[in-house]
Design an enzyme around this catalytic site. Structure first.
Site, PDB file in Angstrom:
ATOM      1  N   CYS A  85      27.587  39.955  62.303  1.00  0.00           N
ATOM      2  CA  CYS A  85      27.635  38.841  61.354  1.00  0.00           C
ATOM      3  C   CYS A  85      29.040  38.240  61.289  1.00  0.00           C
ATOM      4  O   CYS A  85      29.476  37.594  62.232  1.00  0.00           O
ATOM      5  CB  CYS A  85      27.132  39.310  59.981  1.00  0.00           C
ATOM      6  N   HIS A 194      21.968  42.540  60.936  1.00  0.00           N
ATOM      7  CA  HIS A 194      22.749  43.715  60.529  1.00  0.00           C
ATOM      8  C   HIS A 194      22.065  45.039  60.881  1.00  0.00           C
ATOM      9  O   HIS A 194      21.301  45.571  60.066  1.00  0.00           O
ATOM     10  CB  HIS A 194      22.971  43.682  59.018  1.00  0.00           C
ATOM     11  N   GLU A 196      23.367  47.931  60.832  1.00  0.00           N
ATOM     12  CA  GLU A 196      23.856  49.035  59.995  1.00  0.00           C
ATOM     13  C   GLU A 196      23.069  49.172  58.691  1.00  0.00           C
ATOM     14  O   GLU A 196      23.241  50.163  57.975  1.00  0.00           O
ATOM     15  CB  GLU A 196      25.355  48.853  59.711  1.00  0.00           C
TER      16      GLU A 196
END
EC number: 6.3.5.3
Lengths: 232, 110
Positions: A85, A194, A196
């Site tokens: 991002c 994302h 994560e």
């Protein structure tokens, strides 16, 4: 495997990225943007957030941070680098990845669980996936429209450097549905969604099996950890 | 104090979602004469020292490498709002008014 996660002023997802590294069996190392020391890490993550309040352009001021001198040198020497991002925006601003990110075509911030195809499994961060595998990970951005000149897009596609593409819906006007790309060598990867945030059951996207059970993002981090074990 | 103005616009061929939103608002409020709006950025740089060729080259460089991202934007103008010649004229005028050849330094005369 020690993986550095760089915190910039305005980073939001640095702790989440550290947690993802830990869950993948790596050792996260917190690094600070104002330092010139990579502390001997084996790979780097530039996390998401709103560094410098998105002033000037998203990621632009962060890309001029002291530590970026070392990041660029390490990336050019082959160290695995993942930009998520805002981190992806920094990598384009730093010239490590081609193209740029502009405001979403519909003008709104968007937050959704997004389906992607993994189109290149030879990068440092995608070896654990199958070619063409569909993964679902969160997407949350206001300026995620990937753009590049037509000949650059042709070259990226021709060289297999489109690593991820949006499936079903193009959430931000990215040209050719591109969600993430790599450099020519495949060690530097950037994407808007994302991974994560999809690494632990109970905290990921919903799946058909159960609410919040999606862990499709874990493969990014296990890819780079296992790669280090193979090379060791 | 010399002011340098750098104007940056999103590349003409790119969609400008901000401009599009403003154009929509204009149309909704009855301002129907405007068929398009594009939004760019204006940077005002001030310098204390002289504006010489080296500084102009420096401005050109930071305009292209930092103030804009050439992948998505173009530098459409660099303007020098107060030139050295104008400053020298002001200094000369101030000196002649003061009469002692010890006028206020250029840039502090107004």
């Amino acid at each position: 495997m020690r993986i550095g996660v760089i915190t910039f002023p305005g980073s939001l997802d640095d702790r989440d990225a550290q947690r993802a590294v830990r869950l993948a069996g790596g050792e996260p190392v917190a690094l600070w943007h104002g330092s010139h020391d990579l502390e001997g890490v084996d790979a780097l993550i530039l996390p998401g957030g709103f560094s410098y309040g998105d002033y000037l352009r998203c990621g632009a001021i962060a890309s001029l941070s002291p530590i970026m001198t070392e990041v660029v040198a390490a990336a050019n020497a082959g160290m695995p680098v993942l930009g998520i991002c805002n981190g992806f925006q920094m990598l384009t601003e730093a010239g490590l990845l081609e193209g740029g990110l502009i405001r979403n075509d519909h003008g709104s911030f968007i937050c959704r669980d997004q389906v992607l195809t993994v189109e290149n499994t030879s990068t440092a961060w995608t070896a654990e996936f199958e070619a063409g595998q569909l993964i679902t990970i969160p997407l949350k951005n206001g300026e995620g429209g990937f753009i590049a000149a037509g000949d650059t897009l042709d070259r990226l596609e021709g060289e297999g450097r489109v690593v991820f593409r949006y499936v079903d819906v193009n959430p931000n006007g990215s040209l050719r549905d591109i969600a993430g790309i790599s450099n020519a060598r495949g060690n530097v990867v950037g994407l808007m969604p994302h991974p994560e945030h999809a690494v632990e059951p109970g905290f990921g996207p919903d799946t058909a099996a159960a609410m919040r059970s999606g862990v499709d993002g874990l493969g990014f981090f296990t890819s780079v950890v296992k790669r280090a074990l193979v090379e060791a | 104090m010399p002011t340098i103005v750098v104007d940056v616009m999103p590349k003409a061929e790119l969609l400008d979602p901000q401009g599009k939103a403003v154009a929509g608002a204009l149309a909704r409020t009855g301002h129907t004469a405007f068929s398009g709006v594009r939004i760019g950025k204006r940077f005002e740089l001030t310098v204390d020292g002289p504006v010489d060729d080296a500084l102009r080259a420096n401005v050109q460089q930071i305009a292209e490498e930092i103030l804009s991202n050439q992948v998505i934007e173009d530098v459409v103008g660099i303007h020098y709002e107060v030139t050295n010649a104008e400053l020298a004229e002001e200094a000369a005028e101030a000196a002649s008014v003061a009469g002692d050849g010890f006028g206020a330094p250029a840039g502090e005369t107004h």
